[in-house]
Design a protein around this motif. Structure first.
Motif, PDB file in Angstrom:
ATOM      1  N   SER A  54       0.813  -1.218   0.000  1.00 35.66           N
ATOM      2  CA  SER A  54       0.000   0.000   0.000  1.00 35.66           C
ATOM      3  C   SER A  54       0.844   1.265   0.000  1.00 35.66           C
ATOM      4  O   SER A  54       0.360   2.344  -0.358  1.00 35.66           O
ATOM      5  CB  SER A  54      -0.934   0.011   1.218  1.00 35.66           C
ATOM      6  OG  SER A  54      -0.184  -0.049   2.424  1.00 35.66           O
ATOM      7  N   ARG A  55       2.126   1.127   0.372  1.00 37.19           N
ATOM      8  CA  ARG A  55       3.007   2.296   0.436  1.00 37.19           C
ATOM      9  C   ARG A  55       3.626   2.648  -0.906  1.00 37.19           C
ATOM     10  O   ARG A  55       4.103   3.770  -1.089  1.00 37.19           O
ATOM     11  CB  ARG A  55       4.133   2.055   1.451  1.00 37.19           C
ATOM     12  CG  ARG A  55       3.672   1.885   2.883  1.00 37.19           C
ATOM     13  CD  ARG A  55       4.882   1.733   3.785  1.00 37.19           C
ATOM     14  NE  ARG A  55       4.497   1.446   5.172  1.00 37.19           N
ATOM     15  CZ  ARG A  55       5.371   1.178   6.129  1.00 37.19           C
ATOM     16  NH1 ARG A  55       6.686   1.199   5.862  1.00 37.19           N
ATOM     17  NH2 ARG A  55       4.961   0.911   7.355  1.00 37.19           N
ATOM     18  N   TRP A  56       3.668   1.696  -1.839  1.00 37.87           N
ATOM     19  CA  TRP A  56       4.399   1.980  -3.071  1.00 37.87           C
ATOM     20  C   TRP A  56       3.703   1.519  -4.354  1.00 37.87           C
ATOM     21  O   TRP A  56       4.044   1.970  -5.439  1.00 37.87           O
ATOM     22  CB  TRP A  56       5.793   1.356  -3.006  1.00 37.87           C
ATOM     23  CG  TRP A  56       5.830  -0.106  -2.658  1.00 37.87           C
ATOM     24  CD1 TRP A  56       5.882  -0.640  -1.413  1.00 37.87           C
ATOM     25  CD2 TRP A  56       5.810  -1.216  -3.562  1.00 37.87           C
ATOM     26  NE1 TRP A  56       5.897  -2.015  -1.476  1.00 37.87           N
ATOM     27  CE2 TRP A  56       5.865  -2.399  -2.779  1.00 37.87           C
ATOM     28  CE3 TRP A  56       5.776  -1.330  -4.947  1.00 37.87           C
ATOM     29  CZ2 TRP A  56       5.871  -3.678  -3.341  1.00 37.87           C
ATOM     30  CZ3 TRP A  56       5.781  -2.601  -5.518  1.00 37.87           C
ATOM     31  CH2 TRP A  56       5.828  -3.747  -4.710  1.00 37.87           C
TER      32      TRP A  56
ATOM     33  N   SER B 244      10.377   3.826  -4.166  1.00 39.44           N
ATOM     34  CA  SER B 244       8.953   4.137  -4.057  1.00 39.44           C
ATOM     35  C   SER B 244       8.521   5.287  -4.962  1.00 39.44           C
ATOM     36  O   SER B 244       7.327   5.529  -5.138  1.00 39.44           O
ATOM     37  CB  SER B 244       8.601   4.461  -2.602  1.00 39.44           C
ATOM     38  OG  SER B 244       9.332   5.591  -2.156  1.00 39.44           O
TER      39      SER B 244
END
Length: 221
Positions: free
Chosen positions: A11-13, A54
Motif C-alpha cells: 500500500s506504500r508503493w 517508491s
C-alpha cells in the motif's frame, strides 16, 4: 518468496492499478511473485537511474510489459522494463531500449525429444549438439531451456505469440560472439536465465554468460 517479504507493505508503493490487479489474484504464490517482481523492478530502477524505489511508478496492464515513470518527472527518456518468475526464481531487466527477460527452473520435461523437435530449427540443433538424444541428459535439458528462455525473452522484447514463436519457428537463436549478440543466457544452479535486446549487447560484459544471435525467420528464409 523471500524477496516479497523484504518489500515494504504494498500500500506504500504500488499504484491503484497494481493494487487492483494484485487483489484479483487468488493464488498466493502468484500474488507474491507479482509483488516481488514489481518491487525488484523499482529497486533496479532506483539503482540504475536514481531516486527512491517508491518514487517509480509501473503500469499494470495484464497484456503488456510494464512502463516505468518517475513521480518527479526526472527521467525524460522511455524506460523499458521486463519481469520474469519461475517458482521461487525472479528476474528483472530495465533499459533505455526494448528488452525482454525470462527465467525457467530446470525441471525434467516429459517427451523432451518431441519438444525439442517441435520448437527448434535444424540450425539450432546443428549449433547445439547437446540437443541430440543419446548424450548427457542434463546437458540436453539445459540446452533446451536456453533456447526456450531466449525465445520467451525475445517475445517480451518484440511481441508475438508464444505458440507461434515456438512451434512456428518465428525466431532462430544460435551462439554468436558477444559483439554480434542480441541475447544472453546464464545457468544459475537449478535455473536458466535469458535476456534479449532490440540491439546488440556487446557492451554488456557479464561473467559466465553465453552470447547468442536471435534472428527473425523472415530474415533467415
Amino acid at each position: 518468496m523471500a524477496f516479497a517479504a523484504m518489500a515494504p507493505p504494498v500500500s506504500r508503493w504500488m499504484s491503484a492499478e497494481e493494487l487492483s490487479r494484485l487483489a484479483e489474484m487468488r493464488a498466493e504464490q502468484r500474488a507474491e511473485q507479482f509483488a516481488a517482481g514489481r518491487w525488484l523492478a523499482r529497486r533496479l530502477l532506483a539503482v540504475t537511474l536514481g531516486g527512491d524505489a517508491s518514487e517509480w511508478m509501473l503500469s499494470a496492464a495484464e497484456d503488456a510489459p510494464p512502463v516505468a515513470t518517475h513521480s518527479g518527472g526526472a527521467v525524460g527518456m522511455p524506460i523499458f522494463v521486463s519481469i520474469a518468475h519461475s517458482g521461487d526464481h525472479l528476474a528483472c531487466a530495465v533499459s533505455d531500449m526494448p528488452v525482454g527477460v525470462d527465467i525457467e527452473a530446470l525441471q525434467p520435461r516429459k517427451h523432451l525429444g518431441t519438444l525439442i523437435e517441435a520448437t527448434t530449427t535444424e540450425a539450432e540443433r546443428a549449433a547445439l549438439p547437446e540437443l541430440i538424444a543419446g548424450g548427457d541428459d542434463e546437458a540436453r535439458m539445459v540446452a533446451f531451456f536456453q533456447l526456450w528462455t531466449l525465445k520467451e525473452a525475445w517475445i517480451k522484447c518484440h511481441g508475438g505469440s508464444l505458440f507461434q514463436t515456438m512451434i512456428g519457428h518465428v525466431v532462430e537463436a544460435v551462439p554468436a560472439p558477444l559483439e554480434a549478440a542480441n541475447g544472453l543466457t546464464w545457468r544459475r544452479k537449478d535455473a536458466v536465465l535469458a535476456l534479449a535486446a532490440a540491439l546488440p549487447v556487446g557492451d554488456i560484459d557479464l561473467p559466465d554468460a553465453m552470447s547468442w544471435r536471435l534472428v527473425s525467420r523472415e530474415t533467415v528464409d
